[in-house]
Design an enzyme around this catalytic site. Structure first.
Site, PDB file in Angstrom:
ATOM      1  N   TYR A  61       0.822  -1.209   0.000  1.00  0.00           N
ATOM      2  CA  TYR A  61       0.000   0.000   0.000  1.00  0.00           C
ATOM      3  C   TYR A  61       0.862   1.267   0.000  1.00  0.00           C
ATOM      4  O   TYR A  61       0.421   2.315  -0.450  1.00  0.00           O
ATOM      5  CB  TYR A  61      -0.900   0.035   1.239  1.00  0.00           C
ATOM      6  CG  TYR A  61      -2.253  -0.601   1.048  1.00  0.00           C
ATOM      7  CD1 TYR A  61      -2.372  -1.918   0.626  1.00  0.00           C
ATOM      8  CD2 TYR A  61      -3.420   0.115   1.302  1.00  0.00           C
ATOM      9  CE1 TYR A  61      -3.615  -2.499   0.469  1.00  0.00           C
ATOM     10  CE2 TYR A  61      -4.661  -0.456   1.146  1.00  0.00           C
ATOM     11  CZ  TYR A  61      -4.758  -1.767   0.729  1.00  0.00           C
ATOM     12  OH  TYR A  61      -5.991  -2.337   0.577  1.00  0.00           O
ATOM     13  N   LYS A  99       3.151 -15.240   1.679  1.00  0.00           N
ATOM     14  CA  LYS A  99       3.438 -16.088   0.520  1.00  0.00           C
ATOM     15  C   LYS A  99       4.945 -16.307   0.476  1.00  0.00           C
ATOM     16  O   LYS A  99       5.640 -15.855  -0.448  1.00  0.00           O
ATOM     17  CB  LYS A  99       2.934 -15.415  -0.767  1.00  0.00           C
ATOM     18  CG  LYS A  99       1.421 -15.437  -0.924  1.00  0.00           C
ATOM     19  CD  LYS A  99       0.884 -16.768  -1.445  1.00  0.00           C
ATOM     20  CE  LYS A  99       1.242 -16.949  -2.904  1.00  0.00           C
ATOM     21  NZ  LYS A  99       0.758 -18.275  -3.400  1.00  0.00           N
ATOM     22  N   ASP A 125      -2.904 -17.920   0.246  1.00  0.00           N
ATOM     23  CA  ASP A 125      -3.947 -18.495  -0.627  1.00  0.00           C
ATOM     24  C   ASP A 125      -4.588 -19.712   0.042  1.00  0.00           C
ATOM     25  O   ASP A 125      -5.814 -19.869   0.047  1.00  0.00           O
ATOM     26  CB  ASP A 125      -3.388 -18.829  -2.022  1.00  0.00           C
ATOM     27  CG  ASP A 125      -2.147 -19.724  -1.984  1.00  0.00           C
ATOM     28  OD1 ASP A 125      -1.540 -19.884  -0.909  1.00  0.00           O
ATOM     29  OD2 ASP A 125      -1.793 -20.278  -3.050  1.00  0.00           O
ATOM     30  N   ASP A 168      -6.370  -7.093   3.747  1.00  0.00           N
ATOM     31  CA  ASP A 168      -7.516  -6.438   3.111  1.00  0.00           C
ATOM     32  C   ASP A 168      -8.428  -7.493   2.483  1.00  0.00           C
ATOM     33  O   ASP A 168      -9.650  -7.487   2.683  1.00  0.00           O
ATOM     34  CB  ASP A 168      -6.999  -5.457   2.053  1.00  0.00           C
ATOM     35  CG  ASP A 168      -8.112  -4.682   1.387  1.00  0.00           C
ATOM     36  OD1 ASP A 168      -9.025  -4.228   2.102  1.00  0.00           O
ATOM     37  OD2 ASP A 168      -8.079  -4.539   0.152  1.00  0.00           O
ATOM     38  N   ASP A 213     -12.248  -9.161   4.089  1.00  0.00           N
ATOM     39  CA  ASP A 213     -13.542  -9.104   3.391  1.00  0.00           C
ATOM     40  C   ASP A 213     -14.154 -10.503   3.295  1.00  0.00           C
ATOM     41  O   ASP A 213     -15.362 -10.680   3.453  1.00  0.00           O
ATOM     42  CB  ASP A 213     -13.393  -8.509   1.983  1.00  0.00           C
ATOM     43  CG  ASP A 213     -13.700  -7.015   1.947  1.00  0.00           C
ATOM     44  OD1 ASP A 213     -13.528  -6.355   2.989  1.00  0.00           O
ATOM     45  OD2 ASP A 213     -14.117  -6.514   0.884  1.00  0.00           O
TER      46      ASP A 213
HETATM   47  C1  IPM Z   1     -10.447  -1.310   3.948  1.00  0.00           C
HETATM   48  C2  IPM Z   1     -10.712  -0.606   2.644  1.00  0.00           C
HETATM   49  C3  IPM Z   1      -9.588   0.360   2.385  1.00  0.00           C
HETATM   50  C4  IPM Z   1      -8.323  -0.441   2.168  1.00  0.00           C
HETATM   51  C5  IPM Z   1      -9.811   1.355   1.250  1.00  0.00           C
HETATM   52  C6  IPM Z   1     -11.095   2.131   1.421  1.00  0.00           C
HETATM   53  C7  IPM Z   1      -8.648   2.303   1.090  1.00  0.00           C
HETATM   54  O1  IPM Z   1     -10.886  -1.533   1.633  1.00  0.00           O
HETATM   55  O2  IPM Z   1     -10.305  -0.616   4.973  1.00  0.00           O
HETATM   56  O3  IPM Z   1     -10.414  -2.538   3.953  1.00  0.00           O
HETATM   57  O4  IPM Z   1      -8.068  -0.935   1.060  1.00  0.00           O
HETATM   58  O5  IPM Z   1      -7.574  -0.587   3.131  1.00  0.00           O
HETATM   59 MG    MG Z   2     -10.924  -3.574   2.272  1.00  0.00          MG
END
Ligand code: IPM
Ligand code: MG
Length: 368
Positions: free
Chosen positions: A142, A192, A225, A249, A253
């Site tokens: 990032y 990884k 993975d 990240d 999710d």
């Molecule tokens: C998260 C989001 C952020 C990230 C974005 C909004 C910059 O997806 O907090 O998971 O990628 O970190």
């Molecule tokens: Mg995110």
């Protein structure tokens, strides 16, 4: 003694409407539990860009550095898609994380029993799930340099760099081990190492920190993975997962969906302790700004309210009061209240954002 201070940054999309409900919960704690906060509010993301031409004004950053904790709603929206990368709403959030040096991002994925059927996975896979992903938040791909889109011959090349120092890996590993000790004492580290040098270093450093200072914690390593696959196959094998910024990240999710809805998940981003002993901290829901439903009173305020609960636990040493909020949420869900993101059961009509707030406040009242 003055009250602890909170900076509220509602941001964009559904951020302001879910934050309205959080403000009611904050007021409730002042009125009913003698836990008053000095609350100030400011702009971030697209809202800040509209007013100042930047997604994070320097004054806002200065305030964020001063307060005891920051609560953020969400940033971003299609209106800002065409903006230059450097002023996109997301940059505001990334700059806050970086400048406050919030290196440990705690993302719990907890499945409330009443919602076990909302997961796309089978009930027995997710019911009772309670894991935390600790995502490194201030380094890795990032932020690594070099980055950019350059010209090479007659075509363009997109470049990002994955980069981790030993100390960056060490400090987030420590956060994960400390957290595991307060939970079920298990850490799984994901990288990884089979294809990335940064992954080899990650694995080595995590193992070293473990062997030197946390031998009592059960440590395992997984390629990220395979970790993603195991998260879907049998997530209850995990307690704390520690991983880098990008894998964190993605994996968070995926983990969120195990719980039924992204509208349920809070997060805490913690840095080093300040002079008063509290960690630098920012709390935010994992969900985004959901522009498709913004302004319609449909959004689920639970993730943002649970983020405030995390603030009570991690910044203000009020674990019992955090549990009070979590139990109130559990109760309204068990009573069958559902915002639009949680619709699927027969004959259930969705409640609005404010109605969900009303019900949580009533459950808090009932807890006294
Ligand atoms: C998260 C989001 C952020 C990230 C974005 C909004 C910059 O997806 O907090 O998971 O990628 O970190
Ligand atoms: Mg995110």
């Amino acid at each position: 003694m003055s009250n602890p201070s909170l900076l509220i940054l509602p941001g964009d999309g559904i951020g302001p409407e879910v934050m309205t409900q959080v403000n009611r919960v904050i007021d409730w704690f002042g009125a009913k539990r003698g836990l008053a906060f000095d609350v100030s509010e400011d702009l971030v993301g697209g809202a800040a860009y509209d007013k100042h031409g930047t997604p994070l004004h320097d004054d806002t950053l200065a305030k964020a550095m001063e307060v005891d904790a920051v609560l953020l709603g969400a940033v971003g929206g299609p209106k800002y898609d065409a903006l230059d990368f450097s002023v996109k709403p997301e940059r505001g959030l990334l700059r806050l994380r970086k400048e406050m040096d919030l290196f440990a991002n705690l993302r719990p994925a907890q499945c409330f029993d009443a919602l076990a059927d909302f997961s796309s996975l089978k009930r027995d896979v997710v019911a009772g799930l309670d894991i935390v992903i600790v995502r490194e938040l201030t380094s890795g791909i990032y932020f690594g340099e070099p980055r950019g889109i350059i010209k090479e011959g007659n075509e363009r090349v997109g470049i990002n760099t994955q980069r981790y120092t030993e100390s960056e890996i060490e400090r987030v590993a420590r956060s994960a081990f400390e957290l595991a000790r307060r939970r079920n004492n298990k850490v799984c580290s994901m990288e990884k190492a089979n294809v990335m040098e940064s992954g080899i270093l990650w694995r080595e450093v995590v193992q070293k920190v473990h062997d030197e200072d946390y031998p009592d914690v059960e440590l395992s390593h997984m390629y990220a993975d395979a970790g993603a696959m195991q998260l879907c196959r049998w997530p209850k094998q995990f307690d704390v997962i520690v991983t880098d910024n990008l894998f964190g990240d993605l994996l968070s999710d995926a983990a969120a969906m195990l719980t039924g809805s992204l509208g349920m998940l809070p997060s805490a981003s913690l840095g080093a302790p300040m002079a008063n002993g509290r960690p630098k901290a920012l709390y935010e829901p994992v969900h985004g700004s959901a522009p498709d439903i913004a302004g319609q009173g449909k959004a689920n305020p639970i993730a943002c309210i649970l983020s405030f609960a995390m603030a009570l636990r991690y910044s203000f040493d009020q674990g019992d009061e955090a549990t009070r909020i979590e139990s109130a949420v559990e109760k309204v869900l068990a009573d069958g209240l559902r915002t639009a993101d949680l619709i699927g059961e027969e004959g259930v009509e969705p409640v609005s954002t404010a109605q969900m707030g009303d019900a949580i406040l009533a459950a808090l009242d009932a807890s006294l």
